[in-house]
Design a protein around this motif. Structure first.
Motif: not given
Ligand code: FRU
Length: 443
Positions: A171, A192, A194-195
């Motif tokens: 990620k 971060s 998601p995705d």
């Protein structure tokens, strides 16, 4: 006139390869633009160094040669990207020292060293000894060995650093560090989304009108018709307690790894690499001995809807010559480089660069499409959504176009390779002015 493919408004190396802008700063009365530089190869092989231009006003530049070379154990496989910040009369440069160990490695979970290294300079040229500040052992356990591209800024009397990273479970994320003296750094947190890809490169924190943004160049996003069309992307989140509302910086074929800095008059200036790694198209200058350039510098400002405007820096005005107008349906032959502007609202229009490309706006989508394979070096089509159209500005250099839509709400940058410096434009449904441009002075 035959196009010699040399840019007149964009910084590019005379020979060799350029990628990311690095160490952008104003120091000792001069602007400094360092950059990722492979002097030995137009294809990026050989030593990865920092090259250096400096100048007093953003349109007169002097090439100062190679500023930092990979010459110590901690950066032996490359002086990778980083930034500059002025403290106590010295320019402090931070970069990633890239190390590749010999042996059987995947270079993601093992075999790669990513060291944060600092050098200082009193004149932008003569560098102090290199000081390694952080090594892989200093990064959180969830990180792979891809951690790089430090960007440092001052905040409330202390310093912050953001690094781009790839976690062990693939990620993309950023790491934040803090320091009181630019030498000792302590880890604060990661962020971060998601995705959002497997690796985030070249992070930057940008403040505009009291609002903060996190700029990143993410790798591994899913490609769409009107977004994330390139192999790797570049854009920014709104930076609050979480990251939200990602918007791409540029919807063209050639934009990556931008960096911002603040000019003495408070403007936030923004320069990108007009290129991307691992592209499926080509740049015709490579066979002539050099490859890639930086974007023309852009000024950033906050939009009332919370987004960002990017406009060419106002210094461009000093290069404009007497304009000629273009009108609906009437071909206009003009020389590169030029600046084109049109500021009337309209629902549908097109501008053709005869035998090269077509740009058009229809049904809420602005499209840039090459009609000639050779002129595009294999580039095909790029699209961006626009709720309405209120204006267009183009900076056309000898081998590049930067298209600013709606006062810089959306931007598209591309390289292109016309064989002649004269191009014929035909517009439909739109009219405006074309200003021939004088080149910048680069010594
Ligand atoms: C982005 C990048 C950076 C790295 C540099 C190496 O284009 O991959 O992450 O520091 O280029 O040249």
């Amino acid at each position: 006139m035959k196009n010699d493919m040399r840019q007149l408004l964009h910084l590019e190396p005379k020979s060799g390869w350029l990628n990311d802008p690095n160490g952008l700063s104003f120091f000792n009365g001069k602007y400094h633009v360092y950059f990722q530089y492979s002097p030995e190869s137009a294809y990026g092989d050989g030593d990865k160094c920092w090259g250096h231009w400096q100048g007093s006003d953003l349109i007169h530049w002097e090439f100062m040669g190679t500023a930092i070379r990979p010459d110590c154990p901690d950066d032996r496989n490359g002086v990778y990207s980083g930034c500059g910040i002025v403290k106590d009369g010295l320019l402090n440069l931070f970069y990633t020292g890239n190390v590749k160990e010999d042996g059987d490695h995947d270079y993601v979970t093992s075999g790669r060293g990513a060291n944060v290294i600092r050098v200082t300079t009193a004149d932008g040229l003569d560098m102090s000894e290199k000081q390694t500040l952080l090594t892989n052992a200093d990064y959180p356990d969830f990180c792979s060995c891809h951690v790089r591209d430090p960007k440092v800024w001052e905040e409330n009397g202390s310093y912050r650093m953001v690094l781009g990273a790839r976690t062990l479970d693939d990620k993309g994320c950023v790491l934040f560090y803090r320091s009181d003296d630019l030498a000792k750094w302590s880890y604060e947190r990661m962020m971060s989304a998601p995705d959002f890809g497997y690796m985030w490169e070249c992070p930057d924190v940008i403040e505009l009108g009291g609002k903060r943004f996190l700029s990143i160049s993410p790798q591994g996003l899913e490609h769409g018709e009107t977004q994330f069309q390139n192999v790797y992307s570049s854009g920014c989140f709104t930076l609050e307690e979480t990251l939200c509302g990602f918007e791409e910086w540029d919807y063209g074929f050639d934009f990556y790894a931008p960096q911002s800095f603040t000019a003495p008059d408070g403007r936030v200036i923004f320069i990108g690499w007009m290129g991307i790694g691992d592209i499926p198209y080509s740049n015709l200058t490579a066979e002539l001995g050099w490859q890639h350039c930086l974007t023309f510098p852009r000024e950033l400002s906050l939009r009332s809807d919370g987004g960002i405007y990017q406009r060419p820096i106002r210094e461009l005005n000093a290069l404009k010559q007497r304009p000629v107008s273009f009108t609906d349906g009437k071909p206009l032959e003009t020389q590169l480089p030029f600046y084109l502007a049109s500021f009337a609202e309209c629902g549908r229009f097109s501008i053709e660069f005869e035998g090269i490309l077509l740009m058009s706006f229809d049904n809420g989508i602005f499209t840039l499409e090459f009609t000639d394979k050779q002129a595009g070096g294999g580039r095909t089509v790029r699209r961006v959504k626009l709720d309405n159209f209120t204006g267009l500005e183009i900076i056309a250099d000898k081998t590049s176009l930067e298209i600013f839509l709606n006062g810089g709400e959306k931007v598209m940058s591309t390289r292109f390779y016309p064989l002649e410096t004269a191009v014929t434009l035909t517009a439909h449904g739109i009219s405006g002015s074309v200003y021939p441009l004088r080149g910048m002075e680069v010594r």
